[in-house]
Design a protein around this motif. Sequence first.
Motif, short mmCIF file in Angstrom:
data_model
loop_
_atom_site.label_atom_id
_atom_site.label_comp_id
_atom_site.label_asym_id
_atom_site.label_seq_id
_atom_site.Cartn_x
_atom_site.Cartn_y
_atom_site.Cartn_z
N LEU A 125 0.87 -1.18 0.00
CA LEU A 125 0.00 0.00 0.00
C LEU A 125 0.91 1.23 0.00
CD1 LEU A 125 -2.53 -1.15 2.75
CD2 LEU A 125 -2.46 -1.77 0.33
N ASN A 126 0.80 2.07 -1.03
CA ASN A 126 1.82 3.09 -1.26
C ASN A 126 1.26 4.51 -1.20
OD1 ASN A 126 4.49 3.90 -1.84
ND2 ASN A 126 4.02 4.08 -4.02
N ARG A 127 0.64 4.84 -0.06
CA ARG A 127 0.22 6.22 0.20
C ARG A 127 0.81 6.66 1.55
NH1 ARG A 127 -5.65 7.65 0.25
NH2 ARG A 127 -4.93 9.62 -0.68
N PRO A 128 2.12 6.59 1.70
CA PRO A 128 2.69 6.86 3.03
C PRO A 128 2.39 8.24 3.56
CG PRO A 128 4.40 6.84 1.33
CD PRO A 128 3.16 6.32 0.69
N ASP A 129 2.26 9.23 2.66
CA ASP A 129 1.96 10.59 3.12
C ASP A 129 0.55 10.71 3.66
OD1 ASP A 129 1.17 10.04 0.45
OD2 ASP A 129 0.80 12.17 0.09
N ASN A 172 -1.34 5.53 4.26
CA ASN A 172 -1.86 4.38 3.51
C ASN A 172 -3.36 4.16 3.70
OD1 ASN A 172 0.76 3.75 2.53
ND2 ASN A 172 1.22 2.72 4.45
N CYS A 173 -4.08 5.25 3.87
CA CYS A 173 -5.54 5.09 3.98
C CYS A 173 -6.12 4.75 2.60
CB CYS A 173 -6.19 6.34 4.57
SG CYS A 173 -5.98 7.85 3.61
N TRP A 174 -7.20 3.97 2.63
CA TRP A 174 -7.78 3.42 1.41
C TRP A 174 -8.70 4.43 0.74
CZ3 TRP A 174 -7.09 -1.77 -0.29
CH2 TRP A 174 -6.32 -2.57 0.57
N ASN A 175 -8.36 4.83 -0.50
CA ASN A 175 -9.26 5.64 -1.32
C ASN A 175 -9.68 4.81 -2.53
OD1 ASN A 175 -6.94 5.66 -2.87
ND2 ASN A 175 -6.78 7.89 -3.01
N ARG A 176 -10.47 5.39 -3.41
CA ARG A 176 -10.97 4.62 -4.55
C ARG A 176 -9.84 4.09 -5.45
NH1 ARG A 176 -15.93 4.07 -6.55
NH2 ARG A 176 -16.72 5.78 -5.26
N PRO A 177 -8.85 4.93 -5.83
CA PRO A 177 -7.77 4.39 -6.68
C PRO A 177 -6.99 3.25 -6.02
CG PRO A 177 -7.79 6.79 -6.77
CD PRO A 177 -8.74 6.40 -5.68
N LEU A 178 -6.75 3.34 -4.71
CA LEU A 178 -6.04 2.26 -4.02
C LEU A 178 -6.88 0.99 -4.03
CD1 LEU A 178 -3.77 1.06 -2.38
CD2 LEU A 178 -4.69 2.17 -0.34
N THR A 194 0.70 -8.62 2.20
CA THR A 194 0.33 -7.20 2.08
C THR A 194 1.03 -6.43 3.20
OG1 THR A 194 -1.65 -7.28 3.51
CG2 THR A 194 -1.94 -7.86 1.18
N LYS A 195 1.51 -5.25 2.86
CA LYS A 195 2.19 -4.40 3.86
C LYS A 195 1.98 -2.95 3.47
CE LYS A 195 6.55 -3.46 3.63
NZ LYS A 195 8.03 -3.47 3.68
N GLY A 196 2.30 -2.06 4.37
CA GLY A 196 2.18 -0.64 4.10
C GLY A 196 3.54 0.00 3.94
N ALA A 197 3.63 0.97 3.02
CA ALA A 197 4.86 1.73 2.87
C ALA A 197 4.96 2.78 3.99
CB ALA A 197 4.88 2.43 1.51
N SER A 235 -1.86 0.72 7.72
CA SER A 235 -2.91 1.57 7.15
C SER A 235 -3.72 2.19 8.27
CB SER A 235 -3.84 0.76 6.24
OG SER A 235 -4.94 1.55 5.81
N SER A 236 -4.04 3.47 8.10
CA SER A 236 -4.84 4.17 9.11
C SER A 236 -6.34 4.00 8.88
CB SER A 236 -4.48 5.67 9.09
OG SER A 236 -4.73 6.23 7.81
#
Length: 278
Positions: free
Chosen positions: A29-33, A36-42, A64-67, A72-73
């Motif tokens: 999951l690559n939204r570290p800023d 890593n919260c889940w949005n539609r594109p993720l 599965t892991k978070g960057a 993930s928050s």
Amino acid sequence: MSDIWKTLNQWPELILERLDDAGVARIVLNRPDKRNCWNRPLCNAFLESLDIIRADKELKVVITKGAGLVYSSGLDLNFLREVSNGPLLDWDRPNLTIQIAENLRAFPRIMIAQVHGYCLGGALGIMNCHDLVFAAEDAQLGMPEMLRGSFGQLVTATLLHSGLPVKKLALIALVGQNISGKEADALGIISQAVPTERLEAHTVAIAREIASRHLAPLEHHKITVQMGRDLSLSQAIALDQLVGARLRRAMDPLGDVDGYLKSQKGGANLNYKRPDVG
């Protein structure tokens, strides 16, 4: 042995990798800023990555892991507001989060969550749908939904069906206080808590071990667990027999009995490998 990961595909929100010398894939999951919260594109990228993995029978295990600093928050609240304020969905077309949860349960590979930092709300519900979860001892798992006016729709159901005692579930949900990875291990919410510095090496080692097995029994184990958990004991035992018959159509479970018995002389030997495993 150093682990060499090769990128199979990449989206802005997600990286799909495979271990160079084993049947292991990894979804990052690559939204570290955004923690890593889940949005539609993720969500869409995650579902697409599962389709890529499904097409490769050499891949047997998915991590599965978070960057960055956290797994993930939870759900992106702007995305959640968009879904909540959108048109009423058909009852047979669940939202993306539920699609991911159900896909994880049914996906014909062993899914492992590698959890560090925070794993909150909807992310905790998604974590619960993995087959195995390894978490850092100091990871923070929780349900903050009550604080903002909800109750944790996915995470409540998945924790309840995991066997967590109702009063422990109520304490986590109603108070909103996080629990550590070590506490989650004691409650049976995760498979194992390990020191943070060993988390990745431990997770990959377990994934390697599982990937050395024949894919067919791995898939059929998952069928019996994910379907059997929703049945009575008598129905689950009957399901075992049906799934066993299906397994025998896919491979011969007793095809190397002599080799197996020879390998186990002198005590249990986990290094045995069936000759038909690539």
